[in-house]
Design an enzyme around this catalytic site. Structure first.
Site, PDB file in Angstrom:
ATOM      1  N   SER A   4       1.601   2.223  -6.164  1.00 28.32           N
ATOM      2  CA  SER A   4       2.273   1.652  -7.339  1.00 28.32           C
ATOM      3  C   SER A   4       1.257   1.335  -8.437  1.00 28.32           C
ATOM      4  O   SER A   4       0.049   1.227  -8.171  1.00 28.32           O
ATOM      5  CB  SER A   4       3.028   0.371  -6.952  1.00 28.32           C
ATOM      6  OG  SER A   4       2.120  -0.706  -6.783  1.00 28.32           O
ATOM      7  N   LEU A  45      13.217  21.179   1.030  1.00 24.12           N
ATOM      8  CA  LEU A  45      13.170  19.739   0.738  1.00 24.12           C
ATOM      9  C   LEU A  45      12.373  19.513  -0.536  1.00 24.12           C
ATOM     10  O   LEU A  45      11.277  20.056  -0.694  1.00 24.12           O
ATOM     11  CB  LEU A  45      12.479  18.993   1.897  1.00 24.12           C
ATOM     12  CG  LEU A  45      12.245  17.495   1.668  1.00 24.12           C
ATOM     13  CD1 LEU A  45      13.578  16.737   1.661  1.00 24.12           C
ATOM     14  CD2 LEU A  45      11.321  16.904   2.724  1.00 24.12           C
ATOM     15  N   ASP A  55       6.485   0.403   3.453  1.00 23.65           N
ATOM     16  CA  ASP A  55       5.723  -0.850   3.432  1.00 23.65           C
ATOM     17  C   ASP A  55       5.373  -1.303   4.852  1.00 23.65           C
ATOM     18  O   ASP A  55       6.095  -0.993   5.798  1.00 23.65           O
ATOM     19  CB  ASP A  55       6.554  -1.926   2.711  1.00 23.65           C
ATOM     20  CG  ASP A  55       5.711  -3.100   2.267  1.00 23.65           C
ATOM     21  OD1 ASP A  55       4.472  -2.970   2.216  1.00 23.65           O
ATOM     22  OD2 ASP A  55       6.291  -4.163   1.980  1.00 23.65           O
ATOM     23  N   HIS A  90      -2.686   2.694   6.884  1.00 22.36           N
ATOM     24  CA  HIS A  90      -2.319   3.781   5.961  1.00 22.36           C
ATOM     25  C   HIS A  90      -2.452   5.125   6.677  1.00 22.36           C
ATOM     26  O   HIS A  90      -1.580   5.987   6.563  1.00 22.36           O
ATOM     27  CB  HIS A  90      -3.213   3.768   4.713  1.00 22.36           C
ATOM     28  CG  HIS A  90      -3.126   2.489   3.933  1.00 22.36           C
ATOM     29  ND1 HIS A  90      -1.920   1.908   3.589  1.00 22.36           N
ATOM     30  CD2 HIS A  90      -4.089   1.680   3.406  1.00 22.36           C
ATOM     31  CE1 HIS A  90      -2.155   0.800   2.899  1.00 22.36           C
ATOM     32  NE2 HIS A  90      -3.459   0.633   2.778  1.00 22.36           N
TER      33      HIS A  90
HETATM   34  C1  IPE Z   1       5.187  -1.368  -2.766  1.00 24.78           C
HETATM   35  O1  IPE Z   1       4.629  -2.077  -1.733  1.00 24.78           O
HETATM   36  C2  IPE Z   1       4.316  -0.194  -3.145  1.00 24.78           C
HETATM   37  C3  IPE Z   1       4.224   0.878  -2.158  1.00 24.78           C
HETATM   38  C4  IPE Z   1       4.833   0.932  -0.997  1.00 24.78           C
HETATM   39  C5  IPE Z   1       3.389   1.994  -2.557  1.00 24.78           C
HETATM   40  P1  IPE Z   1       3.676  -3.341  -1.994  1.00 24.78           P
HETATM   41  O2  IPE Z   1       3.322  -3.852  -0.641  1.00 24.78           O
HETATM   42  O3  IPE Z   1       2.587  -2.977  -2.905  1.00 24.78           O
HETATM   43  O4  IPE Z   1       4.655  -4.332  -2.757  1.00 24.78           O
HETATM   44  P2  IPE Z   1       4.686  -5.928  -2.793  1.00 24.78           P
HETATM   45  O5  IPE Z   1       3.319  -6.382  -3.217  1.00 24.78           O
HETATM   46  O6  IPE Z   1       5.021  -6.386  -1.407  1.00 24.78           O
HETATM   47  O7  IPE Z   1       5.787  -6.287  -3.748  1.00 24.78           O
HETATM   48  C1  IPE Z   2       2.360  -0.032   2.044  1.00 22.97           C
HETATM   49  O1  IPE Z   2       1.800  -0.857   3.016  1.00 22.97           O
HETATM   50  C2  IPE Z   2       1.396   1.035   1.568  1.00 22.97           C
HETATM   51  C3  IPE Z   2       0.931   0.865   0.186  1.00 22.97           C
HETATM   52  C4  IPE Z   2       1.292  -0.063  -0.642  1.00 22.97           C
HETATM   53  C5  IPE Z   2      -0.029   1.837  -0.279  1.00 22.97           C
HETATM   54  P1  IPE Z   2       0.998  -2.166   2.604  1.00 22.97           P
HETATM   55  O2  IPE Z   2      -0.442  -1.828   2.442  1.00 22.97           O
HETATM   56  O3  IPE Z   2       1.645  -2.835   1.448  1.00 22.97           O
HETATM   57  O4  IPE Z   2       1.195  -3.045   3.920  1.00 22.97           O
HETATM   58  P2  IPE Z   2       1.450  -4.612   3.987  1.00 22.97           P
HETATM   59  O5  IPE Z   2       2.645  -4.922   3.146  1.00 22.97           O
HETATM   60  O6  IPE Z   2       0.211  -5.287   3.469  1.00 22.97           O
HETATM   61  O7  IPE Z   2       1.688  -4.884   5.443  1.00 22.97           O
HETATM   62 MG    MG Z   3       3.096  -4.240   1.273  1.00 22.63          MG
END
Ligand code: IPE
Ligand code: IPE
Ligand code: MG
Length: 237
Positions: free
Chosen positions: A61, A129, A16, A33
């Site tokens: 997700s 792995l 995240d 990303h």
């Molecule tokens: C969880 O992160 C999903 C992934 C890392 C793929 P999100 O950023 O989507 O989750 P929330 O919205 O903070 O709960």
């Molecule tokens: C996690 O990073 C990657 C995915 C959910 C695909 P985020 O895109 O959720 O990054 P933040 O949480 O907005 O910083």
């Molecule tokens: Mg996030």
């Protein structure tokens, strides 16, 4: 008492903070990303050199479809692009891929589906792995699918209630994957976000503030040390 001698067999990661990493640099979210690919690659190398056999990463997700269509399109493209550019390299490193999630979803482009299937096939004999890519994954969906499968099986086999209880987990997509020893979530949020709800029953939870694109091998070493300092008692004492 601590966990010094225990080995970390399975690390699961909620990667995240990509968006915040990019925003901090006044870049578009998508470049966060893109940068996260390097952290994933560092984590794979680190896992192999530390003999960690299972790595599960949350890549997309079931709730991430709610993001802007530009970001969703980019994430679908990015998933394909990583596989096209890097699967041979990962294959050479002995990485065996599995894609965990609702892969039949019509929202996933066909090209992605084909690449994911091919990658599983190409890497299926590797053993350095096991990389589990959680893609269009959500635990509610996973548990619901397992219940549906059990129900359909039961219509054929007329299982007893005891058999149902004993075999429930065998209806999950990959029942052979060991439960995670550690769940790491980066970027300061302390929640599970619909990830591996069933499997995390006795997993050690580690939350760090580092944004995913900034994760490096020193940070991962510290996660391993933190795990070894934990005392896992599984309800005993
Ligand atoms: C969880 O992160 C999903 C992934 C890392 C793929 P999100 O950023 O989507 O989750 P929330 O919205 O903070 O709960
Ligand atoms: C996690 O990073 C990657 C995915 C959910 C695909 P985020 O895109 O959720 O990054 P933040 O949480 O907005 O910083
Ligand atoms: Mg996030």
């Amino acid at each position: 008492m601590n966990n010094k001698e225990a080995s970390l067999k399975h690390l699961a990661i909620i990667m995240d903070g990509n968006g915040r990493w990019a925003l901090n640099k006044e870049l578009p979210r998508t470049s966060g990303h893109a940068e996260g690919e390097h952290s994933l690659s560092r984590t794979i190398d680190w896992a192999i050199s530390n003999k960690i056999k299972w790595l599960t990463v949350y890549a997309f997700s079931t709730e991430n479809w709610l993001r802007s269509s530009d970001e969703v399109d980019y994430l679908m493209f990015f998933n394909r692009d990583i596989l096209i550019r890097r699967r041979d390299e990962f294959n050479d490193k002995g990485v065996k891929f599995r894609f965990l999630g609702n892969l039949n979803d019509e929202k996933i482009p066909d090209e992605n589906k084909i690449l994911m299937k091919e990658t599983e096939e190409i890497t299926k004999n590797n053993s350095n792995l096991n990389l589990v890519f959680a893609f269009n994954y959500g635990s509610h969906n996973e548990i619901h699918s397992a219940i549906m499968k059990l129900h359909n099986n039961n219509l054929e086999k007329m299982l007893s209630l005891e058999e149902i209880t004993d075999s429930f987990y065998s209806n999950f997509q990959y029942p052979d994957i060991p439960f995670p020893d550690v769940l790491l979530r980066t970027a300061g949020e302390e929640r599970i976000s619909n990830f591996l709800l069933y499997q995390l029953a006795y997993t050690e939870l580690i939350f760090i503030d580092t944004l995913w694109p900034d994760v490096n091998q020193d940070i991962l070493d510290n996660v391993l040390l933190e795990f070894k300092s934990r005392n896992r008692t599984y309800g005993k004492n």
